[in-house]
Design a protein around this motif. Structure first.
Motif, PDB file in Angstrom:
ATOM      1  N   VAL A   1     -14.374  11.957   0.756  1.00  0.00           N
ATOM      2  CA  VAL A   1     -13.749  12.918   1.616  1.00  0.00           C
ATOM      3  C   VAL A   1     -12.894  12.294   2.870  1.00  0.00           C
ATOM      4  CG1 VAL A   1     -13.928  14.804   3.161  1.00  0.00           C
ATOM      5  CG2 VAL A   1     -15.064  14.870   0.831  1.00  0.00           C
ATOM      6  N   VAL A   2     -13.464  11.155   3.387  1.00  0.00           N
ATOM      7  CA  VAL A   2     -12.957  10.645   4.618  1.00  0.00           C
ATOM      8  C   VAL A   2     -11.704   9.780   4.150  1.00  0.00           C
ATOM      9  CG1 VAL A   2     -13.057   9.022   6.270  1.00  0.00           C
ATOM     10  CG2 VAL A   2     -14.751  10.939   6.078  1.00  0.00           C
ATOM     11  N   GLU A   3     -11.884   9.038   2.862  1.00  0.00           N
ATOM     12  CA  GLU A   3     -10.876   8.237   2.600  1.00  0.00           C
ATOM     13  C   GLU A   3      -9.779   8.836   1.986  1.00  0.00           C
ATOM     14  OE1 GLU A   3     -10.398   4.987  -1.364  1.00  0.00           O
ATOM     15  OE2 GLU A   3     -12.393   5.174  -0.501  1.00  0.00           O
ATOM     16  N   ASN A   4      -9.742   9.966   1.226  1.00  0.00           N
ATOM     17  CA  ASN A   4      -8.768  10.697   0.597  1.00  0.00           C
ATOM     18  C   ASN A   4      -8.052  11.602   1.821  1.00  0.00           C
ATOM     19  OD1 ASN A   4      -8.481   9.940  -2.271  1.00  0.00           O
ATOM     20  ND2 ASN A   4     -10.695  10.782  -2.459  1.00  0.00           N
ATOM     21  N   GLY A   5      -8.987  11.976   2.612  1.00  0.00           N
ATOM     22  CA  GLY A   5      -8.405  12.690   3.605  1.00  0.00           C
ATOM     23  C   GLY A   5      -7.448  11.948   4.883  1.00  0.00           C
ATOM     24  N   LEU A   6      -7.937  10.719   4.990  1.00  0.00           N
ATOM     25  CA  LEU A   6      -7.252   9.842   5.857  1.00  0.00           C
ATOM     26  C   LEU A   6      -5.834   9.357   5.023  1.00  0.00           C
ATOM     27  CD1 LEU A   6      -9.994   7.739   7.568  1.00  0.00           C
ATOM     28  CD2 LEU A   6      -8.269   9.367   8.791  1.00  0.00           C
ATOM     29  N   ARG A   7      -5.999   9.084   3.721  1.00  0.00           N
ATOM     30  CA  ARG A   7      -4.670   8.607   3.292  1.00  0.00           C
ATOM     31  C   ARG A   7      -3.955   9.674   3.026  1.00  0.00           C
ATOM     32  NH1 ARG A   7      -6.034   5.244  -1.935  1.00  0.00           N
ATOM     33  NH2 ARG A   7      -6.068   3.394  -0.330  1.00  0.00           N
ATOM     34  N   THR A   8      -4.294  10.965   2.811  1.00  0.00           N
ATOM     35  CA  THR A   8      -3.321  12.202   2.777  1.00  0.00           C
ATOM     36  C   THR A   8      -2.556  12.231   4.189  1.00  0.00           C
ATOM     37  OG1 THR A   8      -4.633  13.515   1.145  1.00  0.00           O
ATOM     38  CG2 THR A   8      -3.048  14.709   2.453  1.00  0.00           C
ATOM     39  N   LEU A   9      -3.471  12.320   5.248  1.00  0.00           N
ATOM     40  CA  LEU A   9      -3.048  12.403   6.695  1.00  0.00           C
ATOM     41  C   LEU A   9      -1.759  11.129   6.909  1.00  0.00           C
ATOM     42  CD1 LEU A   9      -5.672  13.328   8.743  1.00  0.00           C
ATOM     43  CD2 LEU A   9      -3.647  14.746   8.174  1.00  0.00           C
ATOM     44  N   PHE A  10      -2.072   9.979   6.716  1.00  0.00           N
ATOM     45  CA  PHE A  10      -1.200   8.844   6.677  1.00  0.00           C
ATOM     46  C   PHE A  10       0.157   8.997   5.913  1.00  0.00           C
ATOM     47  CE2 PHE A  10      -4.984   6.385   8.280  1.00  0.00           C
ATOM     48  CZ  PHE A  10      -4.542   6.523   9.593  1.00  0.00           C
ATOM     49  N   ILE A  11      -0.127   9.460   4.556  1.00  0.00           N
ATOM     50  CA  ILE A  11       1.071   9.517   3.728  1.00  0.00           C
ATOM     51  C   ILE A  11       2.046  10.723   4.367  1.00  0.00           C
ATOM     52  CG2 ILE A  11       2.012  10.482   1.557  1.00  0.00           C
ATOM     53  CD1 ILE A  11      -0.549   8.835   0.342  1.00  0.00           C
ATOM     54  N   LEU A  12       1.457  11.769   4.879  1.00  0.00           N
ATOM     55  CA  LEU A  12       2.251  12.737   5.380  1.00  0.00           C
ATOM     56  C   LEU A  12       3.066  12.530   6.745  1.00  0.00           C
ATOM     57  CD1 LEU A  12      -0.105  15.855   4.665  1.00  0.00           C
ATOM     58  CD2 LEU A  12       2.043  15.084   3.383  1.00  0.00           C
ATOM     59  N   ALA A  13       2.025  11.546   7.531  1.00  0.00           N
ATOM     60  CA  ALA A  13       2.809  11.139   8.649  1.00  0.00           C
ATOM     61  C   ALA A  13       3.840  10.126   8.313  1.00  0.00           C
ATOM     62  CB  ALA A  13       1.772  10.323   9.401  1.00  0.00           C
ATOM     63  N   ALA A  14       3.591   9.367   7.372  1.00  0.00           N
ATOM     64  CA  ALA A  14       4.648   8.340   6.962  1.00  0.00           C
ATOM     65  C   ALA A  14       5.994   9.144   6.576  1.00  0.00           C
ATOM     66  CB  ALA A  14       4.352   7.383   5.948  1.00  0.00           C
ATOM     67  N   LEU A  15       5.726  10.118   5.818  1.00  0.00           N
ATOM     68  CA  LEU A  15       6.938  11.038   5.352  1.00  0.00           C
ATOM     69  C   LEU A  15       7.798  11.176   6.532  1.00  0.00           C
ATOM     70  CD1 LEU A  15       5.481  12.911   2.301  1.00  0.00           C
ATOM     71  CD2 LEU A  15       7.063  11.160   2.111  1.00  0.00           C
ATOM     72  N   SER A  16       6.838  12.313   7.358  1.00  0.00           N
ATOM     73  CA  SER A  16       7.855  12.798   8.478  1.00  0.00           C
ATOM     74  C   SER A  16       8.233  11.829   9.426  1.00  0.00           C
ATOM     75  CB  SER A  16       6.779  13.965   9.167  1.00  0.00           C
ATOM     76  OG  SER A  16       5.567  13.237   9.621  1.00  0.00           O
TER      77      SER A  16
ATOM     78  N   PRO B   1       0.830  -1.025   0.026  1.00  0.00           N
ATOM     79  CA  PRO B   1       0.089   0.043  -0.046  1.00  0.00           C
ATOM     80  C   PRO B   1       0.856   1.217   0.048  1.00  0.00           C
ATOM     81  CG  PRO B   1      -0.640  -1.472   1.658  1.00  0.00           C
ATOM     82  CD  PRO B   1       0.682  -1.993   1.161  1.00  0.00           C
ATOM     83  N   ILE B   2       0.170   2.394  -0.512  1.00  0.00           N
ATOM     84  CA  ILE B   2       1.020   3.546  -0.635  1.00  0.00           C
ATOM     85  C   ILE B   2       1.419   4.137   0.696  1.00  0.00           C
ATOM     86  CG2 ILE B   2      -0.767   5.122  -0.734  1.00  0.00           C
ATOM     87  CD1 ILE B   2       0.578   6.732  -2.829  1.00  0.00           C
ATOM     88  N   GLU B   3       0.762   3.817   1.721  1.00  0.00           N
ATOM     89  CA  GLU B   3       1.170   4.650   2.949  1.00  0.00           C
ATOM     90  C   GLU B   3       2.432   3.778   3.485  1.00  0.00           C
ATOM     91  OE1 GLU B   3      -2.967   5.043   2.347  1.00  0.00           O
ATOM     92  OE2 GLU B   3      -1.783   3.252   2.402  1.00  0.00           O
ATOM     93  N   TRP B   4       2.498   2.563   3.396  1.00  0.00           N
ATOM     94  CA  TRP B   4       3.738   1.573   3.927  1.00  0.00           C
ATOM     95  C   TRP B   4       4.827   1.881   3.083  1.00  0.00           C
ATOM     96  CZ3 TRP B   4       3.562   0.154   8.615  1.00  0.00           C
ATOM     97  CH2 TRP B   4       2.565  -0.182   9.397  1.00  0.00           C
ATOM     98  N   ALA B   5       4.515   1.960   1.677  1.00  0.00           N
ATOM     99  CA  ALA B   5       5.676   2.309   0.806  1.00  0.00           C
ATOM    100  C   ALA B   5       6.450   3.545   0.929  1.00  0.00           C
ATOM    101  CB  ALA B   5       5.238   2.042  -0.765  1.00  0.00           C
ATOM    102  N   THR B   6       5.621   4.280   1.336  1.00  0.00           N
ATOM    103  CA  THR B   6       6.077   5.801   1.824  1.00  0.00           C
ATOM    104  C   THR B   6       6.960   5.794   2.850  1.00  0.00           C
ATOM    105  OG1 THR B   6       4.074   6.938   0.597  1.00  0.00           O
ATOM    106  CG2 THR B   6       5.412   8.144   2.126  1.00  0.00           C
ATOM    107  N   LEU B   7       6.439   5.071   3.990  1.00  0.00           N
ATOM    108  CA  LEU B   7       7.220   4.993   5.116  1.00  0.00           C
ATOM    109  C   LEU B   7       8.456   4.351   5.006  1.00  0.00           C
ATOM    110  CD1 LEU B   7       7.261   5.247   8.257  1.00  0.00           C
ATOM    111  CD2 LEU B   7       6.250   3.027   8.513  1.00  0.00           C
ATOM    112  N   ALA B   8       8.562   3.133   4.261  1.00  0.00           N
ATOM    113  CA  ALA B   8       9.663   2.267   3.861  1.00  0.00           C
ATOM    114  C   ALA B   8      10.661   3.335   2.976  1.00  0.00           C
ATOM    115  CB  ALA B   8       9.458   1.045   3.209  1.00  0.00           C
ATOM    116  N   THR B   9      10.119   3.940   2.145  1.00  0.00           N
ATOM    117  CA  THR B   9      10.854   4.811   1.019  1.00  0.00           C
ATOM    118  C   THR B   9      11.479   6.191   1.946  1.00  0.00           C
ATOM    119  OG1 THR B   9       9.805   4.287  -0.646  1.00  0.00           O
ATOM    120  CG2 THR B   9      10.823   6.158  -0.973  1.00  0.00           C
ATOM    121  N   SER B  10      10.678   6.745   2.863  1.00  0.00           N
ATOM    122  CA  SER B  10      11.294   8.001   3.458  1.00  0.00           C
ATOM    123  C   SER B  10      12.308   7.413   4.401  1.00  0.00           C
ATOM    124  CB  SER B  10      10.135   8.609   4.096  1.00  0.00           C
ATOM    125  OG  SER B  10       9.361   8.023   4.955  1.00  0.00           O
ATOM    126  N   SER B  11      12.163   6.317   5.292  1.00  0.00           N
ATOM    127  CA  SER B  11      13.000   5.783   6.149  1.00  0.00           C
ATOM    128  C   SER B  11      14.433   5.480   5.300  1.00  0.00           C
ATOM    129  CB  SER B  11      12.342   4.590   6.872  1.00  0.00           C
ATOM    130  OG  SER B  11      11.491   4.870   7.603  1.00  0.00           O
TER     131      SER B  11
END
Length: 154
Positions: free
Chosen positions: A122-137, A55-65
């Protein structure tokens, strides 16, 4: 198209915003190549992980790490602060389309009224945005936390 071609195309288009962001914040000219390589590596690695079903959220976390560890290595090698490399390198992974869809859905809720499908978007895309930004930081902070955790605060 085969996977290698897709990765090369992805890397080619990912280095441009990384270098552009680095130039806006006056990164030294000699370090722009590292920002370009970091941006291309990060976005292509995330694309590769997503290609194999992550999933994009976990891939973003692995990549940013991994970008955090690479940036830590570069910062020690060149005696330059780590965010010079890492922040510019993860800029291409900012979830702009998810955030845009969220905002457009909120505007449509305001103007057109309530609908279950619109709330779901709105909820799905908003949560996905928040999780991706959290994974990046969190991913960028993780290597520093792991390596420098034994040092005293004061």
């Amino acid at each position: 198209m085969d996977l290698i071609t897709l990765l090369i195309i992805d890397a080619w288009f990912a280095w441009i915003p990384a270098v552009g962001f680095a130039m806006v914040f006056n990164v030294p000219k000699k370090m722009l190549i590292y920002c370009a390589v970091g941006g291309a590596f990060a976005h292509s690695f995330r694309f590769l992980l997503m290609h194999f079903g992550m999933p994009i959220e976990w891939a973003t976390l692995a990549t940013s790490s991994s970008m955090g560890f690479l940036g830590l290595y570069w910062s020690r090698k060149h005696f330059i602060p780590r965010p010079v490399f890492t922040v510019a390198s993860v800029i291409p992974m900012i979830p702009g389309s998810f955030a845009f869809t969220t905002v457009i859905g909120i505007v449509q809720l305001n103007s057109g009224g309530y609908s279950l499908e619109l709330i779901q978007i709105v909820v799905e895309n908003g949560l996905r945005t928040l999780f991706i930004l959290a994974a990046l930081s969190f991913g960028l902070a993780l290597p520093s936390i792991m390596i420098y955790r034994g040092r005293p605060i004061v």
